[in-house]
Write an enzyme that holds these catalytic residues in place. Sequence first.
Site, PDB file in Angstrom:
ATOM      1  N   GLU A   1       3.577   7.652  -2.658  1.00 11.92           N
ATOM      2  CA  GLU A   1       4.813   8.263  -2.106  1.00 11.92           C
ATOM      3  C   GLU A   1       5.573   8.745  -3.620  1.00 11.92           C
ATOM      4  O   GLU A   1       5.428   7.979  -4.384  1.00 11.92           O
ATOM      5  CB  GLU A   1       5.901   7.433  -1.447  1.00 11.92           C
ATOM      6  CG  GLU A   1       6.853   7.812  -0.828  1.00 11.92           C
ATOM      7  CD  GLU A   1       8.001   6.799  -0.419  1.00 11.92           C
ATOM      8  OE1 GLU A   1       7.575   5.747  -0.169  1.00 11.92           O
ATOM      9  OE2 GLU A   1       9.171   7.298  -0.191  1.00 11.92           O
TER      10      GLU A   1
ATOM     11  N   LYS B   1       8.049  -0.383  -7.416  1.00 13.66           N
ATOM     12  CA  LYS B   1       8.805   0.770  -7.630  1.00 13.66           C
ATOM     13  C   LYS B   1      10.119   0.461  -7.782  1.00 13.66           C
ATOM     14  O   LYS B   1      10.889   0.886  -8.738  1.00 13.66           O
ATOM     15  CB  LYS B   1       8.182   1.819  -7.158  1.00 13.66           C
ATOM     16  CG  LYS B   1       6.992   2.743  -7.484  1.00 13.66           C
ATOM     17  CD  LYS B   1       6.840   3.941  -6.650  1.00 13.66           C
ATOM     18  CE  LYS B   1       6.080   3.644  -5.508  1.00 13.66           C
ATOM     19  NZ  LYS B   1       5.807   4.667  -4.652  1.00 13.66           N
TER      20      LYS B   1
ATOM     21  N   ARG C   1      -2.715  -6.870  -2.629  1.00 11.34           N
ATOM     22  CA  ARG C   1      -2.221  -6.062  -3.782  1.00 11.34           C
ATOM     23  C   ARG C   1      -2.327  -6.836  -5.205  1.00 11.34           C
ATOM     24  O   ARG C   1      -2.409  -8.092  -5.184  1.00 11.34           O
ATOM     25  CB  ARG C   1      -0.810  -5.657  -3.435  1.00 11.34           C
ATOM     26  CG  ARG C   1       0.214  -6.642  -3.447  1.00 11.34           C
ATOM     27  CD  ARG C   1       1.613  -6.241  -2.938  1.00 11.34           C
ATOM     28  NE  ARG C   1       2.216  -5.278  -3.773  1.00 11.34           N
ATOM     29  CZ  ARG C   1       2.554  -4.063  -3.311  1.00 11.34           C
ATOM     30  NH1 ARG C   1       2.298  -3.621  -2.272  1.00 11.34           N
ATOM     31  NH2 ARG C   1       3.258  -3.218  -4.127  1.00 11.34           N
TER      32      ARG C   1
HETATM   33  P1  ATP Z   1       5.553  -0.040  -4.531  1.00 11.81           P
HETATM   34  O1  ATP Z   1       5.442  -1.645  -3.983  1.00 11.81           O
HETATM   35  O2  ATP Z   1       5.289  -0.685  -6.136  1.00 11.81           O
HETATM   36  O3  ATP Z   1       7.035   0.342  -4.493  1.00 11.81           O
HETATM   37  P2  ATP Z   1       4.419   1.241  -2.516  1.00 11.81           P
HETATM   38  O4  ATP Z   1       3.158   0.694  -2.112  1.00 11.81           O
HETATM   39  O5  ATP Z   1       5.562   1.663  -2.223  1.00 11.81           O
HETATM   40  O6  ATP Z   1       4.413   0.514  -4.259  1.00 11.81           O
HETATM   41  P3  ATP Z   1       2.898   3.741  -2.504  1.00 11.81           P
HETATM   42  O7  ATP Z   1       3.435   5.114  -3.569  1.00 11.81           O
HETATM   43  O8  ATP Z   1       3.325   3.754  -1.184  1.00 11.81           O
HETATM   44  O9  ATP Z   1       3.793   2.648  -3.289  1.00 11.81           O
HETATM   45  O10 ATP Z   1       1.764   3.412  -2.605  1.00 11.81           O
HETATM   46  C1  ATP Z   1       0.403   4.346  -2.774  1.00 11.81           C
HETATM   47  C2  ATP Z   1      -0.781   3.473  -2.329  1.00 11.81           C
HETATM   48  O11 ATP Z   1      -0.906   2.316  -3.553  1.00 11.81           O
HETATM   49  C3  ATP Z   1      -0.698   2.631  -1.273  1.00 11.81           C
HETATM   50  O12 ATP Z   1      -1.968   2.720  -0.522  1.00 11.81           O
HETATM   51  C4  ATP Z   1      -0.470   1.112  -1.597  1.00 11.81           C
HETATM   52  O13 ATP Z   1      -0.955   0.282  -0.874  1.00 11.81           O
HETATM   53  C5  ATP Z   1      -0.940   1.248  -2.905  1.00 11.81           C
HETATM   54  N1  ATP Z   1      -0.692   0.268  -4.071  1.00 11.81           N
HETATM   55  C6  ATP Z   1       0.810   0.089  -4.273  1.00 11.81           C
HETATM   56  N2  ATP Z   1       1.006  -1.084  -4.929  1.00 11.81           N
HETATM   57  C7  ATP Z   1      -0.127  -1.749  -4.849  1.00 11.81           C
HETATM   58  C8  ATP Z   1      -0.630  -2.819  -5.858  1.00 11.81           C
HETATM   59  N3  ATP Z   1       0.311  -3.667  -6.248  1.00 11.81           N
HETATM   60  N4  ATP Z   1      -2.026  -3.164  -5.550  1.00 11.81           N
HETATM   61  C9  ATP Z   1      -2.668  -2.368  -4.977  1.00 11.81           C
HETATM   62  N5  ATP Z   1      -2.372  -1.319  -4.458  1.00 11.81           N
HETATM   63  C10 ATP Z   1      -1.242  -0.963  -4.380  1.00 11.81           C
HETATM   64 MG    MG Z   2       5.042   2.465   0.000  1.00 13.22          MG
END
Ligand code: ATP
Ligand code: MG
Length: 562
Positions: A35, A272, A262
């Site tokens: 995102e 984020k 994760r």
């Molecule tokens: P955050 O929790 O940091 O805000 P998010 O999951 O909202 O991260 P996205 O941009 O939606 O961020 O994530 C893009 C991809 O990266 C998704 O498939 C998500 O599952 C993966 N992802 C995000 N954080 C992690 C992590 N700590 N370990 C592994 N994969 C991750």
């Molecule tokens: Mg997300």
Amino acid sequence: MTDSSSPSKKRDFIRDIVEADMARGVFPATRFPPEPNGCLHIGHAKSICLNFGIAMENPGGRCNLRFDDTNPAAEDTEFVESIKEDVRWLGYDWEDRLFFASDYFERLFEFARDLIRKEKAYVCDLSDEDTRAYRGTLTEPGRNSPFRDRTVEENLDLFEKMRQGRFEDGARSLRAKIDMASPNLNMRDPVIYRIRKMAHHRTGDRWPIYPMYDFAHCLSDYIEEITHSLCTLEFEDHRPLYDWFLQELDLSPRPRQIEFARLNISRTVLSKRRLSLLVEKGIVDGWDDPRMPTLAGMRRRGYPPEAIRDFCGRIGVAKRDSVVDAELLEHCVRQDLNDRAKRVMGVLNPVRVTLVNYPHDQIEYLDCPSHPEDESMGSRKVPFSRNFYIERDDFMEEAPKKFFRLSPGREVRLRYAYYITCEDVVKDPSTGEIKEIRCVYDPETRGGWSKDGRKVRGTLHWVCADRFCPAPVRLYDRLFDVRDPGAEKDLEARVSPESLKILESCPVEESLGRARPGDFLQFERVGYFVADPEDSKEGRPVFNRTVTLRDSWAKMVKNKKK
Ligand code: ATP
Ligand code: MG
């Protein structure tokens, strides 16, 4: 394509599933779906390495880069560009497969109308608050919305009006008609479209309504013919909904959602929201502050992308959440830089040395190899004269027996130069601070070796005081010095005051005046450094410490074995 970074074939439960599917003739099509509401962090790197890795390891595999841009509130083109840069920097290529969920808004709208026609979706007039209240709790079932039984015609008409912007934000929503008594809260008639009269970074003012993540994600996967939709564990409870949309819309072939743990790393935060808090409060100097666990920060800190990929390979992919030691990441960085970084000399906390028996006005150039094992990295000429700097810590006036560095009467080696013996020190009469160390050198030891086989215990690095490059040096350390930085409200207080120390001007060897931004270096005996890619100017490098030489991971492993 093959992944040349992995000598042995990687194995994990997801790769096992992919392999079994390949045997049935299904070639893996994956996607990385960020995102664009912040910069990527090392958790995302795990997901990138997994998604692109699987595509690259398997013949016929492909991986898309898809921006999941369904929420106009927080998203920005600036983040789109930084994410693209980061994925490329990490070493992956989406070729011509760059997509945006917002490109599918028209098709998603049609899918929603299909659901209405199948009596699987309805327009609901409950406010956000009432929708929540009707949903029930984990222990109590929800209640049906009073608008649940609207006719197909009425629903199509109202949904069309939602699209035309006839209603205010939050006045209505489109909801899936599933089961208000489901034990899974995600299945209690989730909202699939909401009204948000807000400009979108790509579609502008065209849409007053936006699809929710759960609805948009599975259908975007379907549209792109994704086979394996890999996501983190918190989406496990959303999987029934993911499957429900595809099933009710009668779509096939159906992508399959698979969840993995994760990445969490000690001594930092990987979310984020928390990272943007650090940026907004000015606790760090932007998303690319070298202390941030973002890819932009790590790049600036001097972490090579190969080291991050190596780390992601080592931590593997599993179903259970865990916290990986920050020390392991640093270990991977050191291992990589050990091979790659040119050796140079720089003194962080200088004290001046004078060689009393060395000719005045003479400067000689000594040949210094740029890598102790790798001759292909060549050598450089380093000036040497009567005056030079060493680290203040490398001298002790009253030294214990085991101090193998310089002290009165003791002989040490100057790396690639000469043996020297300390004779005297000159102090500031008022403060007692050492101003100058006076030594003699043995001209027979040029290059740092004695012909008579005389041994010395200590070897010091040095920088010529007559010809050197003065450079600012930033000593970065871990952002938090506690393993678990804890709750959001405590973050600020827990930032380590040691995480950044700025040295305005350090003597570093003359050749570094030619360092290029981004050059990886080892300051011998001190640590790994990078010429800051942003602030270094032609002839005026600024150095960031990437990591010290002390490998606490190797030590931890050794102690565990004991
Ligand atoms: P955050 O929790 O940091 O805000 P998010 O999951 O909202 O991260 P996205 O941009 O939606 O961020 O994530 C893009 C991809 O990266 C998704 O498939 C998500 O599952 C993966 N992802 C995000 N954080 C992690 C992590 N700590 N370990 C592994 N994969 C991750
Ligand atoms: Mg997300």
